[in-house]
Design a protein around this motif. Sequence first.
Motif, PDB file in Angstrom:
ATOM      1  N   ARG A   1       1.062  -2.165   1.883  1.00 22.53           N
ATOM      2  CA  ARG A   1       0.046  -2.870   2.390  1.00 22.53           C
ATOM      3  C   ARG A   1      -0.572  -2.476   3.891  1.00 22.53           C
ATOM      4  O   ARG A   1      -1.572  -2.550   4.014  1.00 22.53           O
TER       5      ARG A   1
ATOM      6  N   ASP B   1      -2.169 -10.803  -3.277  1.00 29.88           N
ATOM      7  CA  ASP B   1      -0.801 -10.221  -3.253  1.00 29.88           C
ATOM      8  C   ASP B   1      -0.510  -8.638  -2.749  1.00 29.88           C
ATOM      9  O   ASP B   1       0.554  -8.042  -3.041  1.00 29.88           O
ATOM     10  N   SER B   2      -1.711  -8.059  -2.479  1.00 30.97           N
ATOM     11  CA  SER B   2      -1.894  -6.721  -2.148  1.00 30.97           C
ATOM     12  C   SER B   2      -1.764  -5.746  -3.194  1.00 30.97           C
ATOM     13  O   SER B   2      -1.820  -4.437  -3.101  1.00 30.97           O
TER      14      SER B   2
ATOM     15  N   ARG C   1       2.109 -13.810  -4.191  1.00 34.86           N
ATOM     16  CA  ARG C   1       2.399 -13.039  -5.578  1.00 34.86           C
ATOM     17  C   ARG C   1       2.664 -13.873  -6.521  1.00 34.86           C
ATOM     18  O   ARG C   1       2.146 -13.788  -7.845  1.00 34.86           O
TER      19      ARG C   1
ATOM     20  N   LEU D   1       9.582  -8.506  -4.721  1.00 36.76           N
ATOM     21  CA  LEU D   1       7.919  -8.446  -4.454  1.00 36.76           C
ATOM     22  C   LEU D   1       7.631  -7.137  -4.503  1.00 36.76           C
ATOM     23  O   LEU D   1       6.598  -6.502  -4.026  1.00 36.76           O
ATOM     24  N   THR D   2       8.469  -6.106  -5.287  1.00 34.69           N
ATOM     25  CA  THR D   2       8.334  -4.627  -5.477  1.00 34.69           C
ATOM     26  C   THR D   2       6.825  -4.450  -5.974  1.00 34.69           C
ATOM     27  O   THR D   2       6.658  -4.795  -7.021  1.00 34.69           O
ATOM     28  N   PRO D   3       6.024  -3.718  -5.500  1.00 35.15           N
ATOM     29  CA  PRO D   3       4.878  -3.374  -5.883  1.00 35.15           C
ATOM     30  C   PRO D   3       4.853  -2.139  -7.001  1.00 35.15           C
ATOM     31  O   PRO D   3       5.589  -1.074  -6.595  1.00 35.15           O
TER      32      PRO D   3
ATOM     33  N   LEU E   1       6.879  -3.413   0.320  1.00 35.66           N
ATOM     34  CA  LEU E   1       5.821  -3.954  -0.081  1.00 35.66           C
ATOM     35  C   LEU E   1       4.845  -4.020   1.217  1.00 35.66           C
ATOM     36  O   LEU E   1       3.553  -3.552   1.505  1.00 35.66           O
ATOM     37  N   ARG E   2       5.534  -4.413   2.428  1.00 32.18           N
ATOM     38  CA  ARG E   2       4.781  -4.524   3.713  1.00 32.18           C
ATOM     39  C   ARG E   2       4.139  -3.156   4.069  1.00 32.18           C
ATOM     40  O   ARG E   2       3.090  -2.836   4.709  1.00 32.18           O
TER      41      ARG E   2
ATOM     42  N   PHE F   1       0.565   0.575  -4.831  1.00 29.33           N
ATOM     43  CA  PHE F   1       2.157   0.717  -5.082  1.00 29.33           C
ATOM     44  C   PHE F   1       2.428   2.213  -4.778  1.00 29.33           C
ATOM     45  O   PHE F   1       1.777   3.021  -4.515  1.00 29.33           O
TER      46      PHE F   1
ATOM     47  N   VAL G   1      10.870  -6.092   0.222  1.00 27.66           N
ATOM     48  CA  VAL G   1       9.602  -6.704   0.902  1.00 27.66           C
ATOM     49  C   VAL G   1       8.985  -5.627   1.906  1.00 27.66           C
ATOM     50  O   VAL G   1       7.912  -5.663   2.101  1.00 27.66           O
TER      51      VAL G   1
END
Lengths: 386, 386, 378, 378
Positions: free
Chosen positions: C33, C203-204, C354, C84-86, C29-30, C41, C26
């Motif tokens: 984002r 969810d970005s 997500r 939550l991996t982009p 992801l942050r 990604f 996560v």
Amino acid sequence: MSDLENFRAETRAWLEANCPAEMRLPIKGEDDMCWGGRNFKFKNDAQKLWLDTMAQRGWTVPDWPKEYGGGGLNPAETKILKQEMASLKCRSPLSSFGIWMLGPALLHFGTEEQKKHYLPQIARGEIRWCQGYSEPGSGSDLVSLQTYGEDKGDHWVVNGQKVWTSYADKADWIFCLVRTDKNDKYKGISFLLFDMESEGVSTKPIKLISGNSPFCETFFDDVKVPKDQIVGELNRGWDVAKYLLGHEREMISGGGLSADMPSIGAAFAEVAELDPILRAEFAAFDVETLAFRAMSEKFMDELKAGKGHPAQPNMMKYAGTELNKKRHELIMAAGGSDALEWESEASNHGAKPRGWLRTKANSIEGGTSEIMLNVISKRILDLPGA
Amino acid sequence: MSDLENFRAETRAWLEANCPAEMRLPIKGEDDMCWGGRNFKFKNDAQKLWLDTMAQRGWTVPDWPKEYGGGGLNPAETKILKQEMASLKCRSPLSSFGIWMLGPALLHFGTEEQKKHYLPQIARGEIRWCQGYSEPGSGSDLVSLQTYGEDKGDHWVVNGQKVWTSYADKADWIFCLVRTDKNDKYKGISFLLFDMESEGVSTKPIKLISGNSPFCETFFDDVKVPKDQIVGELNRGWDVAKYLLGHEREMISGGGLSADMPSIGAAFAEVAELDPILRAEFAAFDVETLAFRAMSEKFMDELKAGKGHPAQPNMMKYAGTELNKKRHELIMAAGGSDALEWESEASNHGAKPRGWLRTKANSIEGGTSEIMLNVISKRILDLPGA
Amino acid sequence: MPLYHNDDQQMLADAAQQFIADKGSVAHLREFRDKNCKDGFGHDLWREFGEMGFNGILVSEEEGGLGLGHQEAGIILKEIGRNLTPSPFLTTAIAGIEALNAGSKNLREKYVPGILAGETVLSLAIEEHSKHRPDHIAMSAARSGNGFKLNGAKKFVIHGGSSDMVIVAARTAGGVNDREGITLFAVDKDVAGMEINAVRLVDSAVAAHINFNDVEITADAVIGEVDQGADVLDRLLRAGRVGAAAEMVGVGQGAMDITVNYIKERKQFGRVIGEFQGLQHRMSHLYSEMQIADAAVLKAQQLLDEGSEKAELMISVAKAKVGKATNLSVREGVQMHGGVGMTDEYDIGLYMKRDRALSEFFGDASYHVQRVAQIYGY
Amino acid sequence: MPLYHNDDQQMLADAAQQFIADKGSVAHLREFRDKNCKDGFGHDLWREFGEMGFNGILVSEEEGGLGLGHQEAGIILKEIGRNLTPSPFLTTAIAGIEALNAGSKNLREKYVPGILAGETVLSLAIEEHSKHRPDHIAMSAARSGNGFKLNGAKKFVIHGGSSDMVIVAARTAGGVNDREGITLFAVDKDVAGMEINAVRLVDSAVAAHINFNDVEITADAVIGEVDQGADVLDRLLRAGRVGAAAEMVGVGQGAMDITVNYIKERKQFGRVIGEFQGLQHRMSHLYSEMQIADAAVLKAQQLLDEGSEKAELMISVAKAKVGKATNLSVREGVQMHGGVGMTDEYDIGLYMKRDRALSEFFGDASYHVQRVAQIYGY
């Protein structure tokens, strides 16, 4: 024509004459509302004019006594004013925690001096207030609060931390629960008012999942609070807080209703036609909405008549907030991929998903759904150990 | 052809040759099943022939060892036998709490003498068993049981009352939890077997909301039980009971699956067409059914492989029984006013409403849904104080 | 085949769990984002996916892949969901590859090596409405010289702004609802007339609206047969749906796990809130729902891998069931976190976001419940 | 008008509560059930209802009634529901009377005095299907001399075997789904050609299947206008639906009350089970649901009494909402009673049975949810 009919006609005429056209357009969001206070920047001249005009007539707080800046209207007149404002789409001239929360507590618990001092300022929108209740360690368990006010003769010295202070970074004053006796969990709390510009007060906005930051963490580091800034008795601040919480829950429980909740199925008829399963959910939800609106009407009518169980606001708060969360889940489902957009122009910068995420706090703030259910079990159903 | 393929072919041929035609018709209800026992009245010759034929081959209990009256089949062969019986619609030759419940406990905890004595009789359907667990004061809280066995040297004298004893009025023997030490809640219980014709045993059927009486209250008044009729160690009957309960929950949780659960929407397509809201419920339920069937398959496969969390049967019991209750609510809704008929010929004497009411016990018997949720919280989620 | 992971699958799961928790958590992801990354990604991680061999799960061994199936794909996707991996994994290595697997050897030679290496990203232009309606295609692909000319608009094209190739479903014949007459095209990113408007989602992730204005493409770009694209699209959809369902299982389980941990620590009224039976029963119910959803997804994957005709039904069951279970998981998660669940500082809100995006991707629970009824013929 | 009972209504409620708890308690139901009473209700109690004046609530004062409305009717029905009283009140004094109120003075003079006295019982032959479909009428009423000849079959005619007059919806013109062409008839019990098959229902009420074989009736028996019976039927249905909803509120509240009492007494694990938060939260939720259902029914009654055009919508809301809430109440009731809830000895099972029967009467929750969507036009 009866007195009330006269009043309605006059009120309508006055509103039509005095409410600026800009103040009859729909509100776009919290940013578009008038919050008042020392540092408030009016969106436009109309907003300031409307506040001043209404405040002069006492109609920012129509049912408060005239001597405290109110309109001195009786309940029937107050209702008519609200109806006429709604029918002409007049905006509320002032959104204010002072009006919604502190005012009623002051009217009930304040000294005459306090009422004369604070209430007119609140009515005129000169002081913007915030509320200092929750602390990091005390969410639902409010009375476990740790912020401590040390007695220094003519003042207290307050140290501690609050959280979830709405707009603390924009507020002028705070009404705040402070422990003044460490020996009694309930009877050791006092209800203090103080200036947010006092030395030792600092705030830090909390970023929410909606991307907005309406709340702050607020820190008190040796803040001096004069002794005459207490509301109610020393160590009996919990009584004031409970009174206020009850008021807040009524407000929140009533919140969903005054707002128009049209048929969600009718609003998304096109989606309903394509998706019979979602249509069934819409229809079931319309039933829930209309049934809850009946309950709200009953609740309000009973409240006015002094009927109904005193713990009923907890039930309303529970049911109303859960319903509103569900409503926004359905709005998101109806919106599909369009409703996922977070920053685009077309989505009005993600108004739908941000609004949806905001509703998730409904069942947390002002008493969680779990606390409401506990209260119903204890106070209405009289279940043991609840 | 592999060994298993051979086995399948032979089994199928044998079943085709030996299963009477009547025993390949659908079962109409519990009354239509073969329960065995001293006083059982066979519905017809075919039922008796089928029991005897299968018992002779050890196939009433195909996976038990041959020396105890079983078929000595391995798990793969057992599965094939079940599949072939299902595909030929052969009825189970014997329904028996002895097979489902006591047998596995005896295999695990019994002495060699006990196994040799009881298991073949169970396999041949000669003794019908009932279970003496619950008492009026101890529902979910099983270990609070009060029935007491006083030590009299070579036997116990048992006094007390059981409730929810299935078919106690038709059973020959009982396996029964009896307190043999009043000082330890858990370690003071023993697992005893005794004849229901013993002096001092009496039963009273309980009338249920379905109108049927499959359960009894059972009373013990100075019943003599010889010391060799204990299973497992003295005062360690709780271990046997827990083993059995686990087995029962597996059985109940597995129960819904072996049975065919066809699409409820397809079964009531005409109603679905008239009522789009009910149709949506049917469809949502079909999703639940198919998803649960996948879970059941996974659970069974993991069980066979010794995988899966040991408390998983509790989850299966919870989910499976709640699902079955919901299924019958939908069957009632689909049936409309026809499904309300309680006594008419057309309704097969209220088969639908009686069946529906019967399912309400699913989430109570063998551990309530609440107990199942507690166990999941404690043993799987490791939540404190659960 | 027993309905649990065999030893090889379990090894893959262990490897994926460690790798993705390490590289695609996560926090990852942050990071993407917060720096407002335009692609949504990280290309480095995508290359590492390639190095790990993940991208070749559905690619045959002859073509350099692992030649595995949807069960293995789901193992990776579940970990992507849990963290939550982009990642363009689902669109590119699952749904995209499945479409290419139905296409010509030439097309595969053109794109597959880049995908295996984690260099190439695909996106899917299959939606024209805000709700999933893959059988409703208005976009036209008119014959033009030796090729086609595309006109129309697509939306909800995840990674559409950063993909190297867009798989486009268009109509070469028939009316909007006809099955016959759909053709799938592999459209390269730099082709003239393709107007891409990228938008960031809740969810970005970044998706695109794409307008096709007389986009000229050659006949080589056709995936499968002209007018017979519905079969290819179905293949893509089956992979995408069951893949999205697997990812959602990870999201739901991840949300449940952090919530269980939170209520074991958070104290109120002098007790850890996880001691309250009111919360315990809800968590146990949620556990049950997530277990069932997980099993449904696994069953759908197995049936799809086996080529069973029941796969279609079970895939809809899986997407519908996991849609409901994961939605419950994130709602319970935020509520049980209380106030802090509303803050960006805690992760649970990101799981809720997500879940919302994945629930719409390839059809939401309502869509698939409806589909189950249709398959059953009522 | 405020949405709560005024003083007069409260007085009626107090009187009804005491009277019905006294004379028509669950013990009364058990008595009539256990002696296998063929009518399914007690004529003595029906006469006492008459003496109390209950039967005249919807009858005008000129005609000897109380001239009150559906709010007052609902007060009685709620107590009937709370006590599971077997009674022809809903069919006769509410739905039946409402139809007669739209009929001729002659008809009213013929039947109303007997109803007021608690002598006469009416039943309603409006269903031809196992699910509520009052707009689908196949039964024919052909002109025959000065009167009509009825042919067809009706079902779910509650008290049909013991009623003095059956209100029959038949078709004098048009097709089965046409609104125009429906006519309502008052058919006396002893008329030739009416074949009545009484069946006991799950809740011990007795309903009938009625076959009409060339049943000859005179023109006097028409309620309202020939071919215009749909309006009369609507009036009957509005009264019946909101009345059944009110009765169900009583069933749901009654079930909730006995369950709350039970969990305050039943001990397990050394504690009263009502102490467990898992049960507390469910009971509090149920309380909330029942309160909302109650308010919805009250609102529907008020709108109907006011002659509001919104009544139709709100009646369906009320029947749907109370259908769900009361079903929850009886399900939670049986589950929380545990084993004893399954026995005939305890009352909670009887509440579950009555809920089931009432939920079908005048349309179940699904029917009325669908109706809400239709009224809103989606």
